[in-house]
Structure formats: structure tokens, C-alpha cells
Design an enzyme around this catalytic site. Structure first.
Site, PDB file in Angstrom:
ATOM      1  CG  ASN A 207      36.539 -48.448 118.826  1.00 37.52           C
ATOM      2  OD1 ASN A 207      37.625 -48.692 119.320  1.00 37.52           O
ATOM      3  ND2 ASN A 207      36.366 -48.281 117.514  1.00 37.52           N
ATOM      4  CG  ASP A 276      31.647 -51.769 111.878  1.00 39.40           C
ATOM      5  OD1 ASP A 276      32.662 -51.958 111.172  1.00 39.40           O
ATOM      6  OD2 ASP A 276      31.335 -52.498 112.845  1.00 39.40           O
ATOM      7  CG  ASP A 303      35.697 -54.176 105.587  1.00 37.88           C
ATOM      8  OD1 ASP A 303      36.893 -54.156 105.939  1.00 37.88           O
ATOM      9  OD2 ASP A 303      34.913 -55.103 105.868  1.00 37.88           O
ATOM     10  CE  LYS A 334      33.490 -60.903 111.723  1.00 40.82           C
ATOM     11  NZ  LYS A 334      33.492 -60.248 113.023  1.00 40.82           N
ATOM     12  CE  LYS A 338      35.197 -57.837 107.300  1.00 36.12           C
ATOM     13  NZ  LYS A 338      35.788 -56.635 107.863  1.00 36.12           N
TER      14      LYS A 338
HETATM   15  N1  CTP Z   1      37.972 -53.824 109.597  1.00 36.74           N
HETATM   16  C1  CTP Z   1      38.447 -52.901 108.697  1.00 36.74           C
HETATM   17  N2  CTP Z   1      37.662 -51.869 108.295  1.00 36.74           N
HETATM   18  C2  CTP Z   1      36.407 -51.722 108.764  1.00 36.74           C
HETATM   19  C3  CTP Z   1      35.918 -52.662 109.692  1.00 36.74           C
HETATM   20  C4  CTP Z   1      36.724 -53.698 110.066  1.00 36.74           C
HETATM   21  O1  CTP Z   1      39.598 -53.022 108.282  1.00 36.74           O
HETATM   22  N3  CTP Z   1      35.675 -50.694 108.363  1.00 36.74           N
HETATM   23  C5  CTP Z   1      38.804 -54.963 109.970  1.00 36.74           C
HETATM   24  C6  CTP Z   1      39.300 -54.946 111.387  1.00 36.74           C
HETATM   25  O2  CTP Z   1      40.564 -54.329 111.493  1.00 36.74           O
HETATM   26  C7  CTP Z   1      39.376 -56.415 111.726  1.00 36.74           C
HETATM   27  C8  CTP Z   1      38.232 -57.022 110.933  1.00 36.74           C
HETATM   28  O3  CTP Z   1      38.007 -56.113 109.873  1.00 36.74           O
HETATM   29  O4  CTP Z   1      40.554 -57.012 111.239  1.00 36.74           O
HETATM   30  C9  CTP Z   1      36.994 -57.141 111.737  1.00 36.74           C
HETATM   31  O5  CTP Z   1      35.973 -57.521 110.870  1.00 36.74           O
HETATM   32  P1  CTP Z   1      34.495 -57.057 111.080  1.00 36.74           P
HETATM   33  O6  CTP Z   1      33.671 -57.903 110.210  1.00 36.74           O
HETATM   34  O7  CTP Z   1      34.356 -55.605 110.970  1.00 36.74           O
HETATM   35  O8  CTP Z   1      34.381 -57.465 112.545  1.00 36.74           O
HETATM   36  P2  CTP Z   1      33.335 -56.979 113.502  1.00 36.74           P
HETATM   37  O9  CTP Z   1      33.292 -55.494 113.590  1.00 36.74           O
HETATM   38  O10 CTP Z   1      33.599 -57.741 114.741  1.00 36.74           O
HETATM   39  O11 CTP Z   1      32.121 -57.495 112.653  1.00 36.74           O
HETATM   40  P3  CTP Z   1      30.628 -57.722 113.024  1.00 36.74           P
HETATM   41  O12 CTP Z   1      30.137 -56.367 113.288  1.00 36.74           O
HETATM   42  O13 CTP Z   1      30.114 -58.342 111.786  1.00 36.74           O
HETATM   43  O14 CTP Z   1      30.686 -58.648 114.193  1.00 36.74           O
END
Ligand code: CTP
Length: 406
Positions: A207, A276, A303, A334, A338
Site C-alpha cells: 500500500n 489485511d 492483526d 475501533k 480492538k
Molecule cells: N493493524 C495491525 N495489524 C493489522 C491491521 C491493522 O496492527 N493486520 C493496526 C494498524 O497499525 C492501525 C490499526 O490496526 O493501528 C488500524 O485498524 P484497522 O481496523 O485495521 O483499520 P483499518 O484498516 O482502517 O480498518 P477497516 O478496514 O475496518 O476500516
């Protein structure tokens, strides 16, 4: 370092070309910098350069009547909260070791009660010469702080010890001289940057995260006195001074590194844009374009933030939320989902935030809400670190009060 007086002595060595940058780094941290140059230093860089970056007239001569009338050298010696010599040449180290007072800088060092730090810079044979070794040992025994040198390629074409530390690292080390930061004695773990999920040996999914915010957070935490470990995905940024960096590639690598570094951690700050999903299977060989379409089967990655937040021995856990709409509502959801202590939310999309140099943050805690207005990422990171330190301090209070109530 805010408001601290740093007397920066510049002596004759090619590394002097980096010293104007050091002035900037020190001033960025709020210090006032008075530059004093030796005659040999002026063979490498002009006083005009230092005057421009320090905003103060540079002092060079002991016998400069006008400068002495404005602030005498004894007054200047008293003004300093720290004397930093960078670069410190072999000759200057020798003069310092033997208490010479044959020019302004040597006299100031002798006449000041301020702590003294030297950043040696010289040819590697000069550095390893028995005379220099003995002079450095003498200075160390007297409490002079030695910053570096680093080893590596030298201007003279040789390789070895004797390179001056980089300005950022020097400013960082100088800052620790004043101690007492809001996170002093704390260990902070930061995840930063994107991750790369392998499709085949030459392709990956990733990304647009630049890692800038995470690196700024690591720097701000270090400035606040913390021991900082930065777990970074693939980025092209240089490591902030005094920060321990671990490079990783995929989400799985990042999780592994974070869990390994977790023991003893007081705060985990997850700024990384972790993928993700990843290809369910990375192809062992380069995928050939044999078909008109290609389907990749993807599976969820671990995560990292969620895993840390779910642990019984969790530190204070700080997440980031990148939202394209309903920033506050989504971020608060969130925070709860979380199980975070604090979340920093920003709006992304339309070229906002990702890879840009400035940003704005909405910081939510379980009971609070703070807006950090648009600013460069380092300024925001410093604001965030202050909020984190306050949260940590409040928890310390709660913990202290807990048993008393029971
Ligand atoms: N994060 C992480 N590990 C992952 C995904 C996210 O540590 N596999 C952490 C990121 O560093 C950030 C937070 O989680 O601090 C973001 O949360 P997330 O729910 O993943 O955010 P988005 O990707 O924006 O979620 P969504 O797709 O639900 O909008």
C-alpha cells in the site's frame, strides 16, 4: 531541550560541513545555539553559514574586543548549559586533554562548569593512535561525554572508526543530556510503514504508506526520553537517532517481531499500515502470463494491534485509524472493538495523509477527545506522545490508588 543554551564548538575537520545541519537539529528541539569556531574550522566552513542557521553572531577570537564587550568569554562560558564539540579534531582533543587555553573555544571549555560532550571526527589512524587513545581516556575519566565516532567510509578514502555521528543522532544524544522527558524510563514499541505480501518471488501486494508518521512517532518518543524500538516495513526513511530499528517485510514478520520485542514494553503504538489480506499461497516461481485473467485467492493476515491488545500482559495500546468518512464514529468503534487505550484517527483519501508531510489527528481515549490541528508529522507526533505520556501517568495514579481503596 526547550530553551537550553548549547555552546557548539566547531573545530577543524571535513565533518564540519555537517555542523550547520546539527545547529538546525538542535534548534528544532527548542535549544538556543551559540557557535564558536576555531581557526582551523574556518578553513572548512564560514562563520556566515553558522550565523545564518543559528541566528546568532559566531564567536571566533579570544581577542575580539567588540564581541567581548557584548558578552565576555567568561559570561559565555557561564551561559552554556552544555558544551558540544562537533566535530572534535584530534588536535582539539589533545589541547582539551592538556588544559590549553590558547584560543577562544579551548578557553571556554576550561572556564565552564557545563557538561562537555565531544563528537570526534578524524582519520581512522589518527583515532587509533596511542596519543589520541590516551587523550580520550583522560577526558572520559574526567567525565567528558564521548559521542561516537562511527566507523565507515572516510573522506580521505580509508575505512574505519573516526566518522562523526550524523547530526540527527548527535542532537538526539545531546537531548538525553537534559533527561527528564515525559517518557523517561519507559520502553516504547512502534510499528511503522506498509507491509509487503508476496504473490511470487518478484511481485507483492502493498500500500501507499510511507512510514513517515511512525518514524516521527518513534523520534518524538525518543525525544521524550523513552527507549524506542521501531519495527518497520519496507520504507526509504532513515532511522531517527537513538532508535533501535528492526526491518520486516510481511504482516506475519511484523507480528513475530512485535511479539518478540513486547516483554518489558510500556506502550505499543501501531502506526503500520499492515496488509489485511495476503495471497493464500505465494507462488514458488514467477507467475507467467499464460491466461487472459488471473485470480488470486487471499486470506486474512494476523492483526498485530489486536493480538497485542488481547494479551493479559498488554502494555498501553495505541492504534491508528485511517478513515475516509465518519472519522470520529468509526474511530471510537475501533477503539472499543480492538480494546485499545487510545486511538489516533485521520482522514485519508483524496490524497490526504498517506505519503504527505502534514496531517491532522483526532485522538480518542476511553473518556476523552483531543484534536491535534494540521501540522507536520513530527509536530503531531510530539503532541500524540504528550497525550500518551499523560494517559500513562494517569494509569500509574490509578494503579497506585487501587489497592488503597480495596
Ligand atoms: N493493524 C495491525 N495489524 C493489522 C491491521 C491493522 O496492527 N493486520 C493496526 C494498524 O497499525 C492501525 C490499526 O490496526 O493501528 C488500524 O485498524 P484497522 O481496523 O485495521 O483499520 P483499518 O484498516 O482502517 O480498518 P477497516 O478496514 O475496518 O476500516
Amino acid at each position: 531541550m526547550q530553551g537550553k543554551h548549547i555552546l557548539l564548538g566547531v573545530t577543524g575537520g571535513i565533518a564540519a560541513y555537517k555542523s550547520p545541519d546539527l545547529v538546525r537539529r538542535l534548534r528544532e528541539r527548542g535549544a538556543e545555539v551559540q557557535v564558536v569556531m576555531t581557526a582551523a574550522a574556518r578553513e572548512f566552513v564560514t562563520p556566515t553559514t553558522f550565523q545564518a542557521v543559528s541566528g546568532r553572531a559566531v564567536r571566533c577570537e579570544l581577542w575580539d574586543a567588540a564581541a567581548e564587550a557584548a558578552m565576555g568569554h567568561i559570561e559565555l562560558a557561564r551561559w552554556a548549559d552544555l558544551i558540544l564539540i562537533a566535530p572534535a579534531s584530534a588536535d582539539f582533543i589533545a589541547r582539551l586533554a592538556h588544559g590549553h587555553a590558547d584560543d577562544l573555544l579551548a578557553t571556554l571549555c576550561l572556564a565552564s562548569a557545563a557538561p562537555l560532550a565531544i563528537a570526534p571526527a578524524m582519520n581512522q589512524l589518527m583515532w587509533t593512535n596511542a596519543a589520541t587513545r590516551a587523550n580520550v581516556a583522560l577526558l572520559s575519566a574526567r567525565g567528558v561525554r564521548l559521542l561516537g565516532p562511527a566507523a565507515g567510509d572516510q573522506a580521505c578514502g580509508e575505512t574505519g572508526p573516526g566518522r562523526m555521528l550524523e547530526p540527527l543522532e548527535l542532537a538526539e544524544q545531546a537531548a538525553t543530556q537534559f533527561g527528564g522527558g515525559a517518557l523517561a524510563g519507559r520502553r516504547v514499541l512502534v510499528s511503522a510503514g506498509p507491509t509487503r505480501e508476496r504473490i511470487d518471488p518478484v511481485r507483492f501486494i502493498s500500500n501507499r504508506s510511507s512510514g513517515k508518521m511512525g518514524f516521527a512517532v518513534a523520534q518524538a518518543a525518543r525525544e521524550a526520553g523513552a527507549q524506542v524500538v521501531l519495527v518497520a516495513g519496507p520504507v526509504t526513511l532513515s532511522t531517527p537517532g537513538g532508535v533501535d530499528r528492526i526491518d520486516v517485510e510481511s504482516a506475519a514478520d511484523m507480528l513475530q517481531a512485535v511479539l518478540r520485542e513486547l516483554p518489558g514494553t510500556d506502550v505499543f503504538i501501531a502506526t503500520a499500515a499492515v496488509a489485511d489480506y495476503r495471497p493464500a499461497q505465494a507462488a514458488p516461481h514467477k507467475i507467467k502470463k499464460t491466461s487472459a485473467t488471473l485470480e488470486l485467492s487471499m486470506e486474512r493476515t494476523a492483526d498485530v494491534l489486536g493480538t497485542v491488545a488481547a494479551r493479559a500482559d498488554r502494555p498501553l495500546v495505541v492504534g491508528f485509524a485511517a478513515e475516509t468518512e465518519a472519522v470520529e464514529g468509526n474511530a471510537r468503534a475501533k477503539l472499543l472493538k480492538k480494546n485499545l487505550d487510545l486511538i489516533a484517527a485521520n482522514e485519508v483519501g483524496h490524497d490526504k495523509a498517506f505519503d504527505s508531510d502534514d496531517n491532522q489527528l483526532l485522538v480518542l481515549t476511553r473518556n476523552g477527545r483531543h484534536e491535534l490541528p494540521r501540522a507536520d508529522k513530527l509536530t503531531l507526533a510530539r503532541g500524540l506522545v504528550e497525550l500518551i505520556a499523560a494517559e500513562l501517568a494517569a494509569r500509574g495514579q490509578l494503579r497506585k490508588r487501587g489497592p488503597a481503596r480495596a
